[in-house]
Design an enzyme around this catalytic site. Structure first.
Site, PDB file in Angstrom:
ATOM      1  N   ALA A  83      31.639  86.509  78.751  1.00 25.12           N
ATOM      2  CA  ALA A  83      31.826  85.770  79.940  1.00 25.12           C
ATOM      3  C   ALA A  83      33.383  85.041  79.749  1.00 25.12           C
ATOM      4  CB  ALA A  83      31.009  84.657  80.564  1.00 25.12           C
ATOM      5  N   GLY A  84      34.250  85.270  80.771  1.00 23.65           N
ATOM      6  CA  GLY A  84      35.380  84.396  80.859  1.00 23.65           C
ATOM      7  C   GLY A  84      35.998  84.443  82.417  1.00 23.65           C
ATOM      8  N   ILE A  85      36.984  83.558  82.505  1.00 24.32           N
ATOM      9  CA  ILE A  85      37.408  83.420  83.817  1.00 24.32           C
ATOM     10  C   ILE A  85      39.081  82.925  83.371  1.00 24.32           C
ATOM     11  CG2 ILE A  85      35.575  82.812  85.077  1.00 24.32           C
ATOM     12  CD1 ILE A  85      36.541  80.066  85.002  1.00 24.32           C
ATOM     13  N   THR A  86      40.051  82.942  84.394  1.00 21.96           N
ATOM     14  CA  THR A  86      41.425  82.561  84.298  1.00 21.96           C
ATOM     15  C   THR A  86      41.574  81.743  85.318  1.00 21.96           C
ATOM     16  OG1 THR A  86      42.115  84.520  85.493  1.00 21.96           O
ATOM     17  CG2 THR A  86      42.314  84.656  83.006  1.00 21.96           C
ATOM     18  N   TYR A 147      43.441  79.150  79.009  1.00 21.45           N
ATOM     19  CA  TYR A 147      42.893  80.286  78.556  1.00 21.45           C
ATOM     20  C   TYR A 147      43.120  80.501  77.066  1.00 21.45           C
ATOM     21  CZ  TYR A 147      41.771  85.172  78.792  1.00 21.45           C
ATOM     22  OH  TYR A 147      41.190  86.437  78.864  1.00 21.45           O
TER      23      TYR A 147
HETATM   24  N1  CAA Z   1      58.536  83.458  79.644  1.00 24.45           N
HETATM   25  C1  CAA Z   1      59.531  82.811  80.163  1.00 24.45           C
HETATM   26  N2  CAA Z   1      59.573  82.372  81.375  1.00 24.45           N
HETATM   27  C2  CAA Z   1      58.720  82.957  82.373  1.00 24.45           C
HETATM   28  C3  CAA Z   1      57.462  83.591  81.801  1.00 24.45           C
HETATM   29  C4  CAA Z   1      57.535  84.137  80.512  1.00 24.45           C
HETATM   30  N3  CAA Z   1      56.646  84.914  79.893  1.00 24.45           N
HETATM   31  N4  CAA Z   1      56.976  83.970  83.095  1.00 24.45           N
HETATM   32  C5  CAA Z   1      57.622  83.549  84.043  1.00 24.45           C
HETATM   33  N5  CAA Z   1      58.590  82.706  83.631  1.00 24.45           N
HETATM   34  C6  CAA Z   1      59.728  82.077  84.273  1.00 24.45           C
HETATM   35  C7  CAA Z   1      60.013  82.812  85.824  1.00 24.45           C
HETATM   36  O1  CAA Z   1      61.008  83.735  85.518  1.00 24.45           O
HETATM   37  C8  CAA Z   1      60.386  81.735  86.716  1.00 24.45           C
HETATM   38  O2  CAA Z   1      61.722  81.036  86.287  1.00 24.45           O
HETATM   39  P1  CAA Z   1      62.623  81.011  87.390  1.00 24.45           P
HETATM   40  O3  CAA Z   1      62.081  79.819  88.320  1.00 24.45           O
HETATM   41  O4  CAA Z   1      63.841  80.618  86.669  1.00 24.45           O
HETATM   42  O5  CAA Z   1      62.781  82.164  88.215  1.00 24.45           O
HETATM   43  C9  CAA Z   1      59.275  80.431  86.287  1.00 24.45           C
HETATM   44  O6  CAA Z   1      58.886  80.882  84.891  1.00 24.45           O
HETATM   45  C10 CAA Z   1      58.558  80.154  87.299  1.00 24.45           C
HETATM   46  O7  CAA Z   1      57.665  81.598  87.037  1.00 24.45           O
HETATM   47  P2  CAA Z   1      56.697  81.829  88.294  1.00 24.45           P
HETATM   48  O8  CAA Z   1      57.562  82.050  89.652  1.00 24.45           O
HETATM   49  O9  CAA Z   1      55.909  83.147  87.814  1.00 24.45           O
HETATM   50  O10 CAA Z   1      55.697  80.780  88.655  1.00 24.45           O
HETATM   51  P3  CAA Z   1      54.521  80.719  89.154  1.00 24.45           P
HETATM   52  O11 CAA Z   1      54.162  79.151  88.903  1.00 24.45           O
HETATM   53  O12 CAA Z   1      54.436  81.184  90.468  1.00 24.45           O
HETATM   54  O13 CAA Z   1      53.523  81.484  88.453  1.00 24.45           O
HETATM   55  C11 CAA Z   1      51.954  82.135  86.805  1.00 24.45           C
HETATM   56  C12 CAA Z   1      53.160  81.192  86.993  1.00 24.45           C
HETATM   57  C13 CAA Z   1      50.917  81.710  87.257  1.00 24.45           C
HETATM   58  C14 CAA Z   1      51.683  81.709  85.222  1.00 24.45           C
HETATM   59  C15 CAA Z   1      52.396  83.606  86.816  1.00 24.45           C
HETATM   60  O14 CAA Z   1      53.580  83.836  86.033  1.00 24.45           O
HETATM   61  C16 CAA Z   1      51.206  84.408  86.257  1.00 24.45           C
HETATM   62  O15 CAA Z   1      50.328  84.848  86.768  1.00 24.45           O
HETATM   63  N6  CAA Z   1      51.593  85.043  84.896  1.00 24.45           N
HETATM   64  C17 CAA Z   1      50.603  85.943  84.475  1.00 24.45           C
HETATM   65  C18 CAA Z   1      50.157  85.210  83.111  1.00 24.45           C
HETATM   66  C19 CAA Z   1      49.146  86.246  82.692  1.00 24.45           C
HETATM   67  O16 CAA Z   1      49.272  87.008  82.072  1.00 24.45           O
HETATM   68  N7  CAA Z   1      47.783  86.112  82.596  1.00 24.45           N
HETATM   69  C20 CAA Z   1      46.865  86.811  82.005  1.00 24.45           C
HETATM   70  C21 CAA Z   1      45.823  87.116  82.920  1.00 24.45           C
HETATM   71  S1  CAA Z   1      44.711  88.486  82.237  1.00 24.45           S
HETATM   72  C22 CAA Z   1      43.876  87.967  81.045  1.00 24.45           C
HETATM   73  O17 CAA Z   1      44.152  86.872  80.582  1.00 24.45           O
HETATM   74  C23 CAA Z   1      43.087  88.842  80.114  1.00 24.45           C
HETATM   75  C24 CAA Z   1      43.450  88.813  78.747  1.00 24.45           C
HETATM   76  O18 CAA Z   1      42.677  88.312  77.765  1.00 24.45           O
HETATM   77  C25 CAA Z   1      44.785  89.591  78.287  1.00 24.45           C
END
Ligand code: CAA
Length: 240
Positions: A83-86, A147
């Protein structure tokens, strides 16, 4: 008699694939879910796997559910904490509620389920526990301090409990999936996901069945000498 297996979050995504694989391997499987009753009913109808609703992040609900399963089928001998959420957000935008929800559901559930089943496994001198961690617990991930902390905690929890279970024939292992094609991963913004997939040497998202295969290996009766380990299944994205 078939061994009783419980898969938390076992009606959708990776959990559903695990439930089905365990059933095919001859286990009597119960799949838990927390909220999506419609999906759980459809899953039960399609597979014949019993589903049970409880919040794995709640200790009281977990104990009641485990006792209910044991009274009807016998003690749980195979446990998959899936079970897991984000609740993703950068730290400056993350609320305390987003932190608590992820820690309780993803890590607190491991404590709750193991606490409710472990003594029974010890008494039976047999148990198989698999905790589903994550590549993001190993490597960290931008926007996931909650997470990543919970999943990293799962890996430590696994190694500690493995030491307590070993002399009783109770193995405790983890799987660290990479990015797998599920609703959770599809919720990642498309441009962000595209960049992540570009970093997967295998060149694709994982399939839920890729993870289920690892669970089958770790929960087999014959896997008696494998404990405290983590299997990374991530297409080569993070070699740990
Ligand atoms: N490294 C460095 N900078 C990053 C970055 C990264 N990996 N990702 C985004 N940024 C930067 C962006 O370029 C942006 O910079 P600028 O403002 O200079 O353009 C800044 O950070 C803000 O980024 P966002 O516009 O994306 O910010 P936000 O607040 O709208 O969203 C977030 C942030 C919610 C984290 C979104 O980036 C996101 O959803 N990321 C995905 C996270 C992810 O991988 N989750 C995994 C889910 S699946 C899972 O967890 C299953 C598993 O076990 C693998």
């Amino acid at each position: 008699m078939a061994r009783v297996a419980l898969v938390t979050g076992g009606t959708r995504g990776i959990g559903a694939a695990i439930s089905i694989a365990l059933q095919k391997s001859g286990r009597l499987v119960v799949a838990s879910y927390a909220g999506n009753t419609e999906a759980a009913q459809a899953f039960q109808k399609d597979t014949g796997i019993e589903t049970i609703k409880f919040d794995a992040g709640s200790f009281e609900e977990t104990v009641a559910a485990v006792n209910d399963i044991a009274s009807r089928h016998g003690a749980i001998e195979v446990l998959v904490n899936n079970a897991g959420i984000t609740r993703d957000a950068v730290l400056s935008k993350m609320t305390r509620e987003m932190w608590d929800a992820v820690i309780d559901t993803n890590l607190g559930s491991c404590f709750n389920l193991c606490k409710a089943t472990f003594d029974g496994m010890k008494a039976a001198k047999f148990g198989r526990i698999v905790n589903i961690g994550s590549i993001n617990g190993q490597a960290g991930q931008y926007g996931q301090v909650n997470y990543a902390a919970a999943k990293s905690g799962i890996h430590g929890f696994t190694k500690a409990l493995a030491q307590e279970g070993a002399r009783y024939g109770v193995t405790v292992n983890a799987i660290a999936p990479g990015y797998v094609d599920t609703d959770m991963v599809r919720a990642v913004p498309p441009d962000v996901l595209e960049k992540i997939i570009a970093k997967i040497p295998r060149g694709r998202l994982g399939k839920a069945e890729d993870i289920a295969r690892g669970v089958l290996f770790l929960t087999a009766d014959e896997a008696d000498f494998v404990t405290g380990s983590t299997i990374s299944i991530n297409g080569g994205q993070h070699m740990y």
